[in-house]
Design an enzyme around this catalytic site. Structure first.
Site, PDB file in Angstrom:
ATOM      1  N   GLU A 129     -12.644  14.876   4.882  1.00  0.00           N
ATOM      2  CA  GLU A 129     -12.396  13.598   4.558  1.00  0.00           C
ATOM      3  C   GLU A 129     -13.803  12.832   4.625  1.00  0.00           C
ATOM      4  O   GLU A 129     -14.866  13.377   4.810  1.00  0.00           O
ATOM      5  CB  GLU A 129     -11.493  12.767   5.441  1.00  0.00           C
ATOM      6  CG  GLU A 129     -12.022  12.911   6.815  1.00  0.00           C
ATOM      7  CD  GLU A 129     -11.421  11.661   7.510  1.00  0.00           C
ATOM      8  OE1 GLU A 129     -12.096  10.611   7.176  1.00  0.00           O
ATOM      9  OE2 GLU A 129     -10.664  11.588   8.587  1.00  0.00           O
ATOM     10  N   LYS A 160      -4.979   9.354  18.200  1.00  0.00           N
ATOM     11  CA  LYS A 160      -5.562   8.729  19.044  1.00  0.00           C
ATOM     12  C   LYS A 160      -4.604   8.049  20.181  1.00  0.00           C
ATOM     13  O   LYS A 160      -3.414   7.649  19.714  1.00  0.00           O
ATOM     14  CB  LYS A 160      -6.414   7.384  18.575  1.00  0.00           C
ATOM     15  CG  LYS A 160      -7.351   8.049  17.516  1.00  0.00           C
ATOM     16  CD  LYS A 160      -8.091   7.012  16.870  1.00  0.00           C
ATOM     17  CE  LYS A 160      -9.325   7.620  15.871  1.00  0.00           C
ATOM     18  NZ  LYS A 160      -8.822   8.428  14.833  1.00  0.00           N
TER      19      LYS A 160
END
Length: 791
Positions: free
Chosen positions: A56, A198
């Site tokens: 990415e 996360k």
């Protein structure tokens, strides 16, 4: 940069391979290519079934500042290459989606970080940024996980390595703040490998949402036993058990292969825990995250602004500890993704061959525990005929290697320590000697193919093994290296897999070698015509390399076919005994050994002893007295006084006293380019120049052009002789193994020549490659991949 469907007919097989099933048959390729471009390197890798890893770019445009981001981007691409894959960094440049960014494009995108027209691109944004380009507005963009998955799938990429997955935000039951990454995983069949999500997200609800979307979720055990936690990005534990546990990359590849084969339309998510040495303890990071969330709520940071705000606060509150952790985990994830892609390519190759497929490619060198089961049903003493049908169309290859595949044993003499006797570096005859014995997959043909592949060429190998333990081990190792096995014939008893045993002294210098290569000698010229030569014609290689392990008629058949296909033909003499096969005519051919310009081998790479053997064979066969040989020699313009003084200047008086350059010149009518490997003295290049060769008028080449044609011969131009001394000589303690060094030299040399470089310009590079193999336990050092940029 290649367009996705350049020069492809509507509905052709090629177009269906280039465009994902998401593009329906009625969709116009001429329109799609305006918005999506796939780099030549990535397209070639996908067509050849090499392992490709999607990367990415949001991390570069909205994570790290310039120039730190371009350094990270370059490093992550190197991680993929070092681990055997092809990186496909995905982003938007000037309103065009790019799969595979060139270095210039990578710099263009990363340097635009923070600019107003540089956006974060998810699925919903693709039509916006690409469409507005047609209205004159040009945007750059870093793709999120969702955006990258869409474009990776359109290109046909199956594995994607990234940092952390988006998830369900805390309080999503009222805000509906759920990352598009999760929905994308539910509808796009790409495998994402990251360090979980996360830990400021709601991890239990994230896993519940992924389950609802039908996404398979697993966590790499990373050496741990039993159930393991789903990781929480900066820490290895989250307090939430992973739905599934994956032991290693082989298991991961098997899951992906099954998912794609069924086929299921959803993706897979594999969580890779942050390396232990880089992790932040859970109790520590949890405290930091709670404070960051409190400040985000107080500042009203929600929606797309929530994650950047919290990440910034975590960096601040952790005293910067989150940044090196970020770098460590994304590098670990990309490395694991490359290995998974590698194993997947091996599995797909093995499965295709077991079911009759024909994947003609060599993919990067790997280590694997995959087993290989050879196809049954080979008739004894015969070669398998090539299957027919459209699935057997042979793609083009830069280089074809026809030669030995063998199991190599290296016996390095190791004197016993503490002996009162004088130190002896050589093993003693007629007794047992202490030694260190190792075995690897080798064979001259295999080593040359592997070296050329490491240097970035598309290569195919043709050879044979026996249906025995060594043969099965060789095939399994080939599969683990990523080398397709469809060009390897399996022969039943009494044929044995080739084996090579080298006995070296204490300095690793060869003392004695024994080679059992009889299996190749059982293959006739008629066999290769039926089995392999149609492949050669279809592949249209730039170079055909043939080693001398074949019989003379078969060797000649290979070389004649290579010349007919328009390839540069290279001959590796292998040994003093086998080198002479080049000059032994086939029993069913009455004409003499052909000479320039109708010669069989364009290039040969003998060592000193093999050169002497070739010269001796030509002398015994009276080849130096034929009218054709004299015609070429006369045309070279060698003065009646000879070239002794000139040769002493361009090479060395010692070599001239040994007669090496003189022998080479006499052999030029049969082999117009000879590179004699001189060991620590370097390489002696002797060339017959054609009449129109630009070297004849080049000031740079003038010192090495020792004679020029003076009789008006339309084909012959002159003689070029030059000694290339090694840039660095290794000491005895630096040499690890001499096996495969000459093969490495030839493979690296031809890989560069096939790209259009002059031979004298790449000899130093080929010597550098040989030095790497001298310092490696492998016959061909994997470090050759670092030389690709110079090839």
């Amino acid at each position: 940069m290649a367009l996705i469907s350049k020069a492809i007919g509507k509905g052709s097989k090629a177009s269906r391979q280039l465009v994902s099933p998401l593009w329906t048959s009625h969709r116009s390729l001429s329109t799609s290519r305006s918005f999506l471009r796939i780099s030549d390197e990535v397209q070639e890798a996908l067509n050849s079934k090499k392992p490709v890893v999607a990367l990415e770019t949001t991390i570069y445009t909205h994570g790290f500042p310039y120039p730190d981001n371009v350094a990270l981007a370059s490093h992550l691409e190197s991680v993929v290459r070092i681990n055997g894959g092809v990186p496909a960094t995905i982003g938007i440049i000037d309103g065009v989606a790019r799969v595979g960014l060139s270095p210039e494009e990578l710099i263009q995108l990363t340097s635009s970080a923070g600019h107003e027209n540089t956006l974060k691109i998810s699925r919903r944004d693709l039509g916006f940024v690409c469409g507005l380009r047609l209205a004159g507005k040009r945007f750059n963009g870093g793709t999120t996980i969702a955006g990258t998955m869409v474009l990776a799938h359109l290109a046909g990429i199956k594995v994607f390595g990234t940092g952390g997955l988006g998830g369900v935000h805390r309080g999503a039951e009222s805000t509906m703040d759920i990352s598009a990454d999760l929905t994308e995983l539910g509808r796009t069949p790409v495998t994402v490998i990251s360090s979980g999500c996360k830990s400021f997200l709601d991890i239990p609800r994230t896993l519940e949402y992924l389950e609802t979307q039908g996404v398979g979720v697993g966590t790499f055990a990373d050496g741990r036993q039993g159930k393991v936690d789903f990781p929480a990005f900066w820490s290895r534990e989250s307090g939430v058990k992973s739905p599934m546990v994956i032991q290693n990359e082989i298991e991961a590849a098997a899951i992906i292969h099954a998912q794609m084969s069924l086929p299921l339309s959803s993706g897979l998510f594999f969580a890779n825990p942050i390396p232990e040495e880089a992790s932040i303890p859970k109790h520590e990071i949890d405290t930091i995250i709670e404070e960051a969330i409190r400040q985000a709520d107080a500042a009203g940071a929600s929606g797309k602004d929530n994650t950047p705000f919290i990440l910034s606060k975590i960096k601040e509150l952790s005293g910067g500890k989150s940044i090196p952790a970020n770098r460590a985990l994304i590098e670990s994830n990309v490395r694991r993704a490359a290995i998974v892609a590698r194993e997947l390519a091996i599995l797909e190759t093995t499965h295709a061959e077991a079911t009759g497929g024909n994947l003609n490619h060599i993919t990067p060198s790997v280590q694997s525990n995959l087993s290989y089961s050879p196809p049954a049903g080979n008739a004894a003493h015969t070669l398998k005929p090539p299957p027919s049908g459209p699935s057997q169309i042979t793609p083009k290859s830069d280089i074809i290697v026809a030669g030995a595949l063998a199991v190599d044993f290296s016996c390095d003499y190791a004197p016993l320590p503490g002996s009162a006797a004088p130190v002896v570096i050589s093993p003693q005859l007629k007794t047992s000697n202490p030694s260190i014995i190792s075995h690897t997959l080798g064979g001259v043909g295999h080593n040359i193919a592997k070296a050329a592949h490491f240097m970035g060429s598309s290569v195919r190998l043709y050879s044979a093994v026996g249906d025995d333990l060594s043969g099965r081990a060789a095939l399994a190792q080939l599969a683990s290296e990523g080398i397709q096995t469809s060009g390897i014939d399996i022969r039943n008893q009494p044929h044995r897999t080739a084996q090579y045993v080298a006995v070296n002294d204490a300095h690793k210098d060869l003392m004695l070698a024994m080679a059992d290569m009889g299996i190749l000698e059982s293959i006739t010229a008629e066999d290769i015509t039926a089995r392999w030569l149609s492949d050669l014609n279809q592949a249209k290689p730039k170079c055909l390399l043939v080693d001398a392990n074949w019989t003379s008629p078969t060797l000649h058949a290979w070389l004649r076919s290579g010349k007919k296909a328009g390839a540069l033909t290279a001959f590796e003499p292998v040994s003093t005994a086998k080198a002479t096969r080049l000059f032994t005519p086939s029993p069913n051919i009455s004409e003499a050994i052909p000479v320039f310009p109708n010669h069989l081998a364009d290039l040969a790479t003998p060592n000193i002893h093999e050169l002497s053997s070739l010269h001796g064979a030509a002398t015994r066969l009276d080849l130096f007295s034929t009218p054709d040989w004299w015609r070429v020699i006369d045309a070279l313009g060698i003065p009646s006084s000879g070239l002794r003084v000139a040769l002493s200047v361009t090479t060395s008086p010692d070599l001239v006293n040994q007669g090496l350059p003189q022998q080479s010149i006499q052999l030029l009518p049969f082999i117009p380019t000879i590179l004699t490997k001189l060991g620590p003295m370097g390489v002696l290049l002797t060339m017959l120049l054609k009449a129109n060769d630009p070297r004849l008028s080049s000031p740079e080449s003038s010192p090495y052009v020792l004679s020029r044609c003076t009789n008006g011969d339309p084909e012959v131009g002159g003689v070029y002789v030059r000694l290339f001394k090694p840039k660095k000589a290794l000491g005895p303690g630096e040499v690890v193994s001499v096996n495969g060094v000459g093969d490495t030299f030839l493979g690296a040399l031809v890989a560069s020549i096939s790209r259009g470089q002059r031979i004298e310009d790449v000899i130093d590079l080929a010597q550098k490659a040989a030095v790497l193999s001298l310092k490696s336990r492998e016959a061909v050092s994997p470090e050759l991949m670092a030389l690709r940029a110079e090839a």
